[in-house]
Design a protein around this motif. Sequence first.
Motif, PDB file in Angstrom:
ATOM      1  N   GLU A 154      22.502  72.626  47.899  1.00 27.45           N
ATOM      2  CA  GLU A 154      21.926  73.431  48.981  1.00 27.45           C
ATOM      3  C   GLU A 154      20.552  73.948  48.593  1.00 27.45           C
ATOM      4  N   TYR A 194      31.125  77.427  59.781  1.00 25.62           N
ATOM      5  CA  TYR A 194      31.294  77.317  58.330  1.00 25.62           C
ATOM      6  C   TYR A 194      30.894  75.929  57.839  1.00 25.62           C
ATOM      7  N   ALA A 195      30.743  75.806  56.530  1.00 30.79           N
ATOM      8  CA  ALA A 195      30.358  74.542  55.909  1.00 30.79           C
ATOM      9  C   ALA A 195      31.543  73.574  55.925  1.00 30.79           C
ATOM     10  N   TYR A 208      31.610  79.995  53.737  1.00 36.08           N
ATOM     11  CA  TYR A 208      30.507  80.625  54.464  1.00 36.08           C
ATOM     12  C   TYR A 208      29.406  81.031  53.485  1.00 36.08           C
ATOM     13  N   ARG A 209      28.168  81.099  54.010  1.00 36.49           N
ATOM     14  CA  ARG A 209      27.041  81.553  53.191  1.00 36.49           C
ATOM     15  C   ARG A 209      26.495  82.898  53.660  1.00 36.49           C
ATOM     16  N   GLY A 225      29.524  83.257  60.678  1.00 34.44           N
ATOM     17  CA  GLY A 225      29.113  81.876  60.811  1.00 34.44           C
ATOM     18  C   GLY A 225      27.621  81.705  61.060  1.00 34.44           C
ATOM     19  N   GLN A 240      25.324  75.314  61.031  1.00 35.07           N
ATOM     20  CA  GLN A 240      25.147  75.634  59.609  1.00 35.07           C
ATOM     21  C   GLN A 240      23.700  75.965  59.242  1.00 35.07           C
ATOM     22  N   VAL A 257      20.937  76.338  53.354  1.00 31.53           N
ATOM     23  CA  VAL A 257      21.430  75.176  54.088  1.00 31.53           C
ATOM     24  C   VAL A 257      21.660  74.001  53.146  1.00 31.53           C
ATOM     25  N   SER A 258      22.414  73.030  53.624  1.00 29.34           N
ATOM     26  CA  SER A 258      22.632  71.797  52.865  1.00 29.34           C
ATOM     27  C   SER A 258      21.341  70.985  52.793  1.00 29.34           C
TER      28      SER A 258
END
Length: 369
Positions: free
Chosen positions: A29, A115-116, A121-122, A131, A135, A145-146
């Motif tokens: 991420e 959620y991922a 969750y981040r 949420g 994402q 983020v990814s």
Amino acid sequence: MKVDAAVLYGVGEPYKIEEIELDAPREREVLVELTASGLCHSDDHLVTGDVPLPGPMVAGHEGAGVVVDVGSQVTRVKQGDHVILHPVPSCGQCRWCVTGRANLCDLGAFALTGYAPDGTYRRHLKGEDIGAFCQLGTFSPYTTVSETQVVAIDADVPLEVAALIGCGVTTGVGAATKVGRVQPGDVVVVIGVGGVGTSAVQGARIAGASTIVAVEPGEYRRRRAAEFGATHSAASVEDATGLVRDLTHGVMADVVLITVGVMHGELLGQALALTSKGGRCVITSVAPLAETTAAVSLFDFAMSNKRLLGHVYGEANPQDDFRRLVDLYRSGALRLDEMITQEFTLAQINEGFAAMHAGTTVRGAIRYR
């Protein structure tokens, strides 16, 4: 880290600015400091309930900024890169990604969950997980983020402009060029000319359409559509039907692009009536999830050899298409600066969406820096 964010608590409620806790990036991420976030109608579908809202959420999915931290296994970008975020992941491994259909990546199934893909969750608020739409959660000046949802771009491209490529521009241009496959000399009708529709007008122009009819009830957006390539305009589908009939001597439009804010079933039959024999009608708009019927003359549809096409995200492959769109912007063919009608602070987010509903913006944007 603690950051401000626009949180949506429930259907029909306004956004509320809250201080949330944002996690540092995990292995694959990145942490991005955003410059701007577009105000897209897709976020508003959460407010109206057209798209399910699973719980309190940081919305926003159209943004660009600078990478300020990366996880230990990130390979796609590095700290300091300028990036555009995109709402549909591209893992590069599923059936859809490896066959050039990254817009259908299996990880996109988690876009509305908050959620991922691993269920975590981040973002956290008052001790509870919260949420992020797609994402991304770009209604906050920082986001984790990814790496599968960022694309690096050259540093000379203004990030406030690049943000629009994250969703609306890519969707609209792709609707015209990749899904509708507009050809030189085509007659094209674009129904609804907000941010996505205006981008569709530009896509049709870039593809060489000779006639582009913008259908829009608001006088301001109709007038602005001409600046982006519309050759004619109409205030309603009914008015457009007569206009297109006259312009084409009864042949009707080669391509009809539906880009209204909210799609309803009765519009489909009207759009198909605008479509020529052998023509293509493209549904870009989101319809309420519970709406499952449409009024269509199946006899005319079949006997006239018409084609009805749906799509997600303009059939985009962000890793390649973002580069192409940036190059079109640089060349002057794709006009993005002019699309940003008004900028708002994060605290003014509800005013920004009110302006969208009033039809006084082509694209509004939240500006962070």
